[in-house]
Scaffold this active site. Structure first.
Site, PDB file in Angstrom:
ATOM      1  N   SER A 120       0.592  -1.390   0.079  1.00 55.22           N
ATOM      2  CA  SER A 120       0.212   0.391   0.197  1.00 55.22           C
ATOM      3  C   SER A 120       0.998   1.240   0.638  1.00 55.22           C
ATOM      4  O   SER A 120       2.143   1.134   0.182  1.00 55.22           O
ATOM      5  CB  SER A 120      -0.479  -0.039   1.306  1.00 55.22           C
ATOM      6  OG  SER A 120      -0.377   0.622   2.606  1.00 55.22           O
TER       7      SER A 120
ATOM      8  N   LYS B 141      12.152   7.800  13.156  1.00 57.36           N
ATOM      9  CA  LYS B 141      12.566   8.614  11.592  1.00 57.36           C
ATOM     10  C   LYS B 141      14.180   8.780  11.769  1.00 57.36           C
ATOM     11  O   LYS B 141      14.844   9.363  10.881  1.00 57.36           O
ATOM     12  CB  LYS B 141      11.501   9.381  10.932  1.00 57.36           C
ATOM     13  CG  LYS B 141       9.822   8.153  10.796  1.00 57.36           C
ATOM     14  CD  LYS B 141      10.643   7.335   9.973  1.00 57.36           C
ATOM     15  CE  LYS B 141       9.164   6.399   9.628  1.00 57.36           C
ATOM     16  NZ  LYS B 141       9.732   5.869   8.205  1.00 57.36           N
TER      17      LYS B 141
ATOM     18  N   CYS C 238       9.925   0.551   2.948  1.00 59.97           N
ATOM     19  CA  CYS C 238       9.078   1.334   3.029  1.00 59.97           C
ATOM     20  C   CYS C 238       7.920   1.306   4.499  1.00 59.97           C
ATOM     21  O   CYS C 238       7.021   1.928   4.889  1.00 59.97           O
ATOM     22  CB  CYS C 238       7.902   1.646   1.350  1.00 59.97           C
ATOM     23  SG  CYS C 238       8.605   2.124   0.654  1.00 59.97           S
TER      24      CYS C 238
ATOM     25  N   VAL D 122       9.390  -7.485   9.388  1.00 65.04           N
ATOM     26  CA  VAL D 122      10.924  -6.457   8.596  1.00 65.04           C
ATOM     27  C   VAL D 122      11.870  -7.023   9.941  1.00 65.04           C
ATOM     28  O   VAL D 122      12.605  -6.695   9.706  1.00 65.04           O
ATOM     29  CB  VAL D 122      10.469  -5.252   8.584  1.00 65.04           C
ATOM     30  CG1 VAL D 122      10.044  -5.694   7.334  1.00 65.04           C
ATOM     31  CG2 VAL D 122      10.353  -4.253   9.188  1.00 65.04           C
TER      32      VAL D 122
ATOM     33  N   SER E  81      11.643  10.458   7.464  1.00 62.79           N
ATOM     34  CA  SER E  81      10.653  11.796   7.270  1.00 62.79           C
ATOM     35  C   SER E  81      10.407  12.818   7.531  1.00 62.79           C
ATOM     36  O   SER E  81      11.818  13.096   8.229  1.00 62.79           O
ATOM     37  CB  SER E  81       8.590  11.530   8.028  1.00 62.79           C
ATOM     38  OG  SER E  81       8.015  12.141   8.463  1.00 62.79           O
TER      39      SER E  81
ATOM     40  N   TYR F 263       7.523   8.455  16.678  1.00 62.77           N
ATOM     41  CA  TYR F 263       7.978   8.089  15.735  1.00 62.77           C
ATOM     42  C   TYR F 263       9.206   9.628  14.970  1.00 62.77           C
ATOM     43  O   TYR F 263       9.853   8.781  14.089  1.00 62.77           O
ATOM     44  CB  TYR F 263       6.449   8.996  14.763  1.00 62.77           C
ATOM     45  CG  TYR F 263       6.363   8.679  13.084  1.00 62.77           C
ATOM     46  CD1 TYR F 263       6.181   7.762  12.466  1.00 62.77           C
ATOM     47  CD2 TYR F 263       6.445   9.728  12.728  1.00 62.77           C
ATOM     48  CE1 TYR F 263       6.621   7.371  11.267  1.00 62.77           C
ATOM     49  CE2 TYR F 263       6.798   9.993  10.979  1.00 62.77           C
ATOM     50  CZ  TYR F 263       6.295   8.698  10.714  1.00 62.77           C
ATOM     51  OH  TYR F 263       6.818   8.802   9.055  1.00 62.77           O
TER      52      TYR F 263
ATOM     53  N   ASP G 287       5.364  -7.247   3.562  1.00 59.78           N
ATOM     54  CA  ASP G 287       4.583  -6.810   4.000  1.00 59.78           C
ATOM     55  C   ASP G 287       3.327  -7.425   4.645  1.00 59.78           C
ATOM     56  O   ASP G 287       3.862  -9.423   4.525  1.00 59.78           O
ATOM     57  CB  ASP G 287       3.146  -6.354   2.301  1.00 59.78           C
ATOM     58  CG  ASP G 287       2.651  -5.372   3.167  1.00 59.78           C
ATOM     59  OD1 ASP G 287       2.421  -4.020   3.137  1.00 59.78           O
ATOM     60  OD2 ASP G 287       1.985  -4.869   4.573  1.00 59.78           O
TER      61      ASP G 287
END
Length: 256
Positions: free
Chosen positions: A15, A166, A87, A61, A149, A162, A36
């Site tokens: 996605s 990142k 991703c 992962v 990000s 988050y 995924d």
């Protein structure tokens, strides 16, 4: 390195930006293995593209054994892995101190485990496989592209976990690129801004418009296809190495 000649693993490939990358590479003639956790979407995408070109493997992962096993399956089917695009990731918001009390440590650890540890797990195992590839004229054997990000630089309130995950991806890009230079593997990171992913699609129209207004130019949300386009540019341009590219329309996130 041209897309039509590569076999790539795309994590989170069922996605959003991952799916767009899968479609972009296979449309150009390349082969893709989709890692995924979403079996329904992953199998459907691989079936749509075709068994000779795409393979779906349910993959956590951050699980070393699972990634090792699925990497072996991918190598058995396609022979080589030339590119990995990381991703896969989660975004679970939470304030350090809220009305409910302190931030859940378990939740913080989970975000880092998937986003940061999962990315590193893919890098180390992919590099091990890539070192056996035949080198091109530049001595290149593979390319690894990570996803950070803009929150790594301007994390908002509620994004401690988050942003930390990142920021870790940004921080390890250069040292890993320097190390893997000895085997001819490049390492790059893309830091997207506000992108039109399934996460944003679920928001009310006025909320989507407000988010789009934050981006100076172009005055809209980014498109997953633009991420995939940048992936192609990185794969093709051998001089791109050890760097983080912001794909954000000059947006700078505010505290809230």
């Amino acid at each position: 390195m041209e897309l039509k000649h590569i076999t790539a693993i795309v994590t989170g490939g069922a996605s959003g930006m991952g799916e767009a990358t899968v479609r972009h590479i296979t449309a150009a003639g390349g082969k893709v293995i989709i890692f995924d956790m979403n079996e329904e979407k992953g199998h459907a995408l691989a079936k749509e593209i075709g068994a000779d070109t795409a393979l779906f493997l349910k993959t956590n992962v951050s699980d070393a054994t699972e990634v090792e096993g699925n990497l072996a399956i991918a190598l058995e089917k396609f022979g080589n892995i030339h590119v990995v695009v990381n991703c896969a990731g989660i975004a679970t918001p939470g304030k350090v101190l809220s009305k409910k009390g302190p931030h859940s440590l378990k939740q913080f650890e989970q975000v880092l485990q998937v986003n940061l540890v999962g990315t590193f797990n893919m890098i180390r195992l992919a590099a091990d496989a890539m070192q056996h590839n035949e080198a091109d004229l530049d001595g290149q054997r593979g390319v690894i592209i990570n996803t950070a990000s803009v929150a790594a630089y301007e994390g908002q309130i509620g994004q401690a976990a988050y942003s930390a995950s990142k920021g870790g991806i940004v921080g390890m890009t250069l040292p890993i690129a320097r190390e893997l230079a000895s085997i001819g593997v490049r390492v790059m990171t893309i830091a997207p801004g506000l992108v039109e992913t399934p996460l944003f699609a679920g928001l009310p129209e006025n909320a989507q418009r407000a988010l789009a207004d934050l981006t100076p130019f172009p005055h809209r949300l980014g498109k997953p296809s633009e991420y995939a386009q940048l992936v192609e540019s990185i794969i093709q341009n051998t001089m791109l190495n050890g760097e983080v590219i912001r794909l954000d329309g000059a947006v700078r996130l505010q505290p809230r």
